[in-house]
Design a protein around this motif. Sequence first.
Motif, PDB file in Angstrom:
ATOM      1  N   ALA A  89       0.824  -1.211   0.000  1.00 58.47           N
ATOM      2  CA  ALA A  89       0.000   0.000   0.000  1.00 58.47           C
ATOM      3  C   ALA A  89       0.859   1.262   0.000  1.00 58.47           C
ATOM      4  CB  ALA A  89      -0.927  -0.009   1.210  1.00 58.47           C
ATOM      5  N   LEU A  90       1.934   1.262   0.782  1.00 58.73           N
ATOM      6  CA  LEU A  90       2.810   2.435   0.830  1.00 58.73           C
ATOM      7  C   LEU A  90       3.562   2.613  -0.488  1.00 58.73           C
ATOM      8  CD1 LEU A  90       4.261   2.190   4.452  1.00 58.73           C
ATOM      9  CD2 LEU A  90       2.488   3.738   3.612  1.00 58.73           C
ATOM     10  N   THR A  91       3.953   1.508  -1.102  1.00 59.87           N
ATOM     11  CA  THR A  91       4.631   1.593  -2.403  1.00 59.87           C
ATOM     12  C   THR A  91       3.692   2.154  -3.461  1.00 59.87           C
ATOM     13  OG1 THR A  91       6.049  -0.291  -1.829  1.00 59.87           O
ATOM     14  CG2 THR A  91       5.882   0.294  -4.161  1.00 59.87           C
ATOM     15  N   LEU A  92       2.443   1.707  -3.452  1.00 63.30           N
ATOM     16  CA  LEU A  92       1.450   2.250  -4.389  1.00 63.30           C
ATOM     17  C   LEU A  92       1.239   3.740  -4.156  1.00 63.30           C
ATOM     18  CD1 LEU A  92      -1.230  -0.606  -4.453  1.00 63.30           C
ATOM     19  CD2 LEU A  92       0.254   0.116  -6.339  1.00 63.30           C
ATOM     20  N   LYS A  93       1.288   4.142  -2.893  1.00 59.71           N
ATOM     21  CA  LYS A  93       1.156   5.560  -2.562  1.00 59.71           C
ATOM     22  C   LYS A  93       2.294   6.360  -3.187  1.00 59.71           C
ATOM     23  CE  LYS A  93      -0.215   9.257  -0.359  1.00 59.71           C
ATOM     24  NZ  LYS A  93      -1.316  10.051  -0.936  1.00 59.71           N
ATOM     25  N   LEU A  94       3.510   5.830  -3.120  1.00 63.79           N
ATOM     26  CA  LEU A  94       4.661   6.516  -3.710  1.00 63.79           C
ATOM     27  C   LEU A  94       4.569   6.540  -5.234  1.00 63.79           C
ATOM     28  CD1 LEU A  94       7.574   5.191  -1.458  1.00 63.79           C
ATOM     29  CD2 LEU A  94       6.404   7.395  -1.327  1.00 63.79           C
ATOM     30  N   ILE A  95       4.031   5.470  -5.815  1.00 64.13           N
ATOM     31  CA  ILE A  95       3.835   5.445  -7.269  1.00 64.13           C
ATOM     32  C   ILE A  95       2.865   6.551  -7.676  1.00 64.13           C
ATOM     33  CG2 ILE A  95       2.856   4.113  -9.179  1.00 64.13           C
ATOM     34  CD1 ILE A  95       3.960   1.586  -7.799  1.00 64.13           C
ATOM     35  N   GLU A  96       1.796   6.710  -6.909  1.00 61.00           N
ATOM     36  CA  GLU A  96       0.828   7.777  -7.177  1.00 61.00           C
ATOM     37  C   GLU A  96       1.487   9.152  -7.087  1.00 61.00           C
ATOM     38  OE1 GLU A  96      -2.284   7.266  -4.368  1.00 61.00           O
ATOM     39  OE2 GLU A  96      -3.006   5.380  -5.227  1.00 61.00           O
ATOM     40  N   GLN A  97       2.440   9.292  -6.166  1.00 61.06           N
ATOM     41  CA  GLN A  97       3.146  10.564  -6.008  1.00 61.06           C
ATOM     42  C   GLN A  97       4.173  10.790  -7.111  1.00 61.06           C
ATOM     43  OE1 GLN A  97       3.261  10.029  -1.175  1.00 61.06           O
ATOM     44  NE2 GLN A  97       4.909  11.215  -2.074  1.00 61.06           N
ATOM     45  N   ASP A  98       4.511   9.724  -7.855  1.00 59.86           N
ATOM     46  CA  ASP A  98       5.525   9.802  -8.911  1.00 59.86           C
ATOM     47  C   ASP A  98       6.859  10.274  -8.337  1.00 59.86           C
ATOM     48  OD1 ASP A  98       6.641   9.645 -11.438  1.00 59.86           O
ATOM     49  OD2 ASP A  98       6.000  11.661 -12.026  1.00 59.86           O
ATOM     50  N   VAL A  99       7.321   9.588  -7.289  1.00 60.74           N
ATOM     51  CA  VAL A  99       8.553   9.989  -6.610  1.00 60.74           C
ATOM     52  C   VAL A  99       9.774   9.581  -7.427  1.00 60.74           C
ATOM     53  CG1 VAL A  99       7.410   9.730  -4.381  1.00 60.74           C
ATOM     54  CG2 VAL A  99       8.799   7.846  -5.267  1.00 60.74           C
ATOM     55  N   ALA A 100      10.927  10.129  -7.065  1.00 61.22           N
ATOM     56  CA  ALA A 100      12.187   9.728  -7.690  1.00 61.22           C
ATOM     57  C   ALA A 100      12.455   8.262  -7.359  1.00 61.22           C
ATOM     58  CB  ALA A 100      13.325  10.604  -7.184  1.00 61.22           C
ATOM     59  N   ARG A 101      13.245   7.599  -8.193  1.00 61.69           N
ATOM     60  CA  ARG A 101      13.393   6.151  -8.047  1.00 61.69           C
ATOM     61  C   ARG A 101      13.963   5.738  -6.693  1.00 61.69           C
ATOM     62  NH1 ARG A 101      18.799   4.449  -9.882  1.00 61.69           N
ATOM     63  NH2 ARG A 101      19.902   6.205 -10.832  1.00 61.69           N
ATOM     64  N   GLU A 102      14.837   6.575  -6.092  1.00 65.47           N
ATOM     65  CA  GLU A 102      15.383   6.183  -4.795  1.00 65.47           C
ATOM     66  C   GLU A 102      14.334   6.240  -3.693  1.00 65.47           C
ATOM     67  OE1 GLU A 102      17.506  10.231  -5.557  1.00 65.47           O
ATOM     68  OE2 GLU A 102      16.485   8.694  -6.737  1.00 65.47           O
ATOM     69  N   GLY A 103      13.225   6.940  -3.951  1.00 66.42           N
ATOM     70  CA  GLY A 103      12.160   6.998  -2.963  1.00 66.42           C
ATOM     71  C   GLY A 103      11.555   5.639  -2.681  1.00 66.42           C
ATOM     72  N   TYR A 104      11.475   4.795  -3.713  1.00 69.33           N
ATOM     73  CA  TYR A 104      10.906   3.459  -3.537  1.00 69.33           C
ATOM     74  C   TYR A 104      11.821   2.555  -2.717  1.00 69.33           C
ATOM     75  CZ  TYR A 104       8.014   5.077  -7.429  1.00 69.33           C
ATOM     76  OH  TYR A 104       7.171   5.807  -8.225  1.00 69.33           O
ATOM     77  N   GLU A 105      13.109   2.873  -2.722  1.00 74.90           N
ATOM     78  CA  GLU A 105      14.087   2.023  -2.040  1.00 74.90           C
ATOM     79  C   GLU A 105      14.097   2.233  -0.532  1.00 74.90           C
ATOM     80  OE1 GLU A 105      17.604   3.288  -4.074  1.00 74.90           O
ATOM     81  OE2 GLU A 105      17.308   1.933  -5.765  1.00 74.90           O
ATOM     82  N   THR A 106      13.323   3.203  -0.044  1.00 77.30           N
ATOM     83  CA  THR A 106      13.355   3.522   1.382  1.00 77.30           C
ATOM     84  C   THR A 106      12.215   2.896   2.173  1.00 77.30           C
ATOM     85  OG1 THR A 106      12.103   5.564   0.994  1.00 77.30           O
ATOM     86  CG2 THR A 106      14.505   5.727   0.934  1.00 77.30           C
ATOM     87  N   VAL A 107      11.245   2.286   1.493  1.00 73.89           N
ATOM     88  CA  VAL A 107      10.102   1.707   2.205  1.00 73.89           C
ATOM     89  C   VAL A 107      10.548   0.527   3.068  1.00 73.89           C
ATOM     90  CG1 VAL A 107       7.844   0.607   1.974  1.00 73.89           C
ATOM     91  CG2 VAL A 107       8.493   2.455   0.418  1.00 73.89           C
ATOM     92  N   VAL A 108      11.410  -0.303   2.510  1.00 73.88           N
ATOM     93  CA  VAL A 108      11.971  -1.451   3.235  1.00 73.88           C
ATOM     94  C   VAL A 108      13.487  -1.334   3.182  1.00 73.88           C
ATOM     95  CG1 VAL A 108      12.217  -3.963   3.272  1.00 73.88           C
ATOM     96  CG2 VAL A 108      10.012  -2.942   2.700  1.00 73.88           C
ATOM     97  N   SER A 109      14.148  -1.612   4.288  1.00 73.76           N
ATOM     98  CA  SER A 109      15.611  -1.518   4.306  1.00 73.76           C
ATOM     99  C   SER A 109      16.189  -2.522   5.291  1.00 73.76           C
ATOM    100  CB  SER A 109      16.054  -0.100   4.679  1.00 73.76           C
ATOM    101  OG  SER A 109      15.612   0.239   5.977  1.00 73.76           O
ATOM    102  N   ASP A 110      17.514  -2.654   5.257  1.00 68.87           N
ATOM    103  CA  ASP A 110      18.206  -3.515   6.220  1.00 68.87           C
ATOM    104  C   ASP A 110      18.198  -2.831   7.583  1.00 68.87           C
ATOM    105  OD1 ASP A 110      19.086  -5.711   4.589  1.00 68.87           O
ATOM    106  OD2 ASP A 110      20.506  -4.345   3.646  1.00 68.87           O
ATOM    107  N   ILE A 111      17.599  -3.481   8.559  1.00 69.55           N
ATOM    108  CA  ILE A 111      17.523  -2.937   9.913  1.00 69.55           C
ATOM    109  C   ILE A 111      18.376  -3.801  10.840  1.00 69.55           C
ATOM    110  CG2 ILE A 111      16.030  -2.317  11.836  1.00 69.55           C
ATOM    111  CD1 ILE A 111      15.482  -0.668   9.355  1.00 69.55           C
TER     112      ILE A 111
END
Length: 441
Positions: free
Chosen positions: A238-260
Amino acid sequence: MIAVAENYEDELKRAARAIQEGSFFRIFSHYDADGVASAIILSATLKRLGKDFHLSFLRSMDNDVIREGGDATIILSDLGSDVSGLENIKGIIVDHHIFSSKNILMNLNPRRFGYDGTKEACSSTVAFLLSTRIDQTNEDLFPAFIGGVIGDKQNVGGFQGINLGIVSSLRQRYPAVKEISLVGKSIYEGIYLSIDPYFSGLSGNLEGARFFVEGLGIDPDKPILELQTDEKEKVVEALTLKLIEQDVAREGYETVVSDIFNFPELGLSSNLLFEYLDASGRNGRMGLPVSWFLGNKEALEEMKSIFAKFREEALEQVEKSLNLLRDIGNVMVTYVDNPFLAGITASTIAIYVARVKKPVIAMYRNKEYKISGRATKDLVAAGVDLSKAIGVAAREVGGHGGGHDIAAGGEIPFGREEEFLRIVNSVIGEQVGAAKGTSKV
């Protein structure tokens, strides 16, 4: 111990010997998360050696202040590597920024040795390399290293270069898991507080974030770490779809999930540690996380409080700055009320606001103008180099500036701002035009 190029290893060992043989040190460090994390590593290393030292934080390289270090061994951390005018001091540079001046100090900048200081190593990386050359047991300072790496976004898209080498070599001791990149007591609070990624209409909107999570059929008050696998997948989608709707820069999609990374000894995860370092530094409380790492456990509650307040202020500033945004041709310009919010505001707008598609410069007006510029990976690939553009323009109007191709900053005299912007606009136009093989100004 992570291996590096032979000539870099030699320089690291030379710096390690200088520290082991020294008696009194003055550390000058930048105030952002990477600068604070680097200062933590350096301070802890010196304390463990029983060395006397004094730590100061600076907004930028200040030769007059640095010269006050006298006969002490000077360590310049995350302040840049252009140090003209400091020929008569003895010191070590712990940095990763683009530089052009001749090396007059012991410069550990990884760019000197063939590494990319924008993607593969930050100042915390350099401090960690130096510290572990002094004593390998200092590998327990890994949490501070990771906090600095996250602060400079060198984890986005995966670790690279020296950073990857360190993470890989210590994977058994410090394992990472893929998790949603949100911090907060609950899933809806995490979305509400999120600024990187920034969710338009949800970030900074408490009711909107709660309604969004409820719409997914998930209890909005559920702690993030207690989400079931299917719930995590639903939130991420759902959050990724939200970012797609916003048409964010490609690195924006890489921040939803990360190594924690989870650090039980600290009671924090790596992303929350970064947030505390960053918020403390940008609120003028840079010494707080340093004292915490050195044993002042009472500092943790204060860092938590500072973060919560700072994040709300940052989200409010983004909304306000969006309303002030203006297009001057090749660059978007806006203004901030707090100099410590300039960088995060410019970055958020550049990456997460669809209509931008250009570098963003955020300006803070006081007796002089503080400048923070941010671009995206695609803009850099198209030829944009903010370090050069801001550096050239700032010097032309009697100021100074520099940094990285994707992120840079500086200071310029009051009254010269429009001239500065005209020059930046022209330089960036030339950069993009040259990359395309055409002229565009």
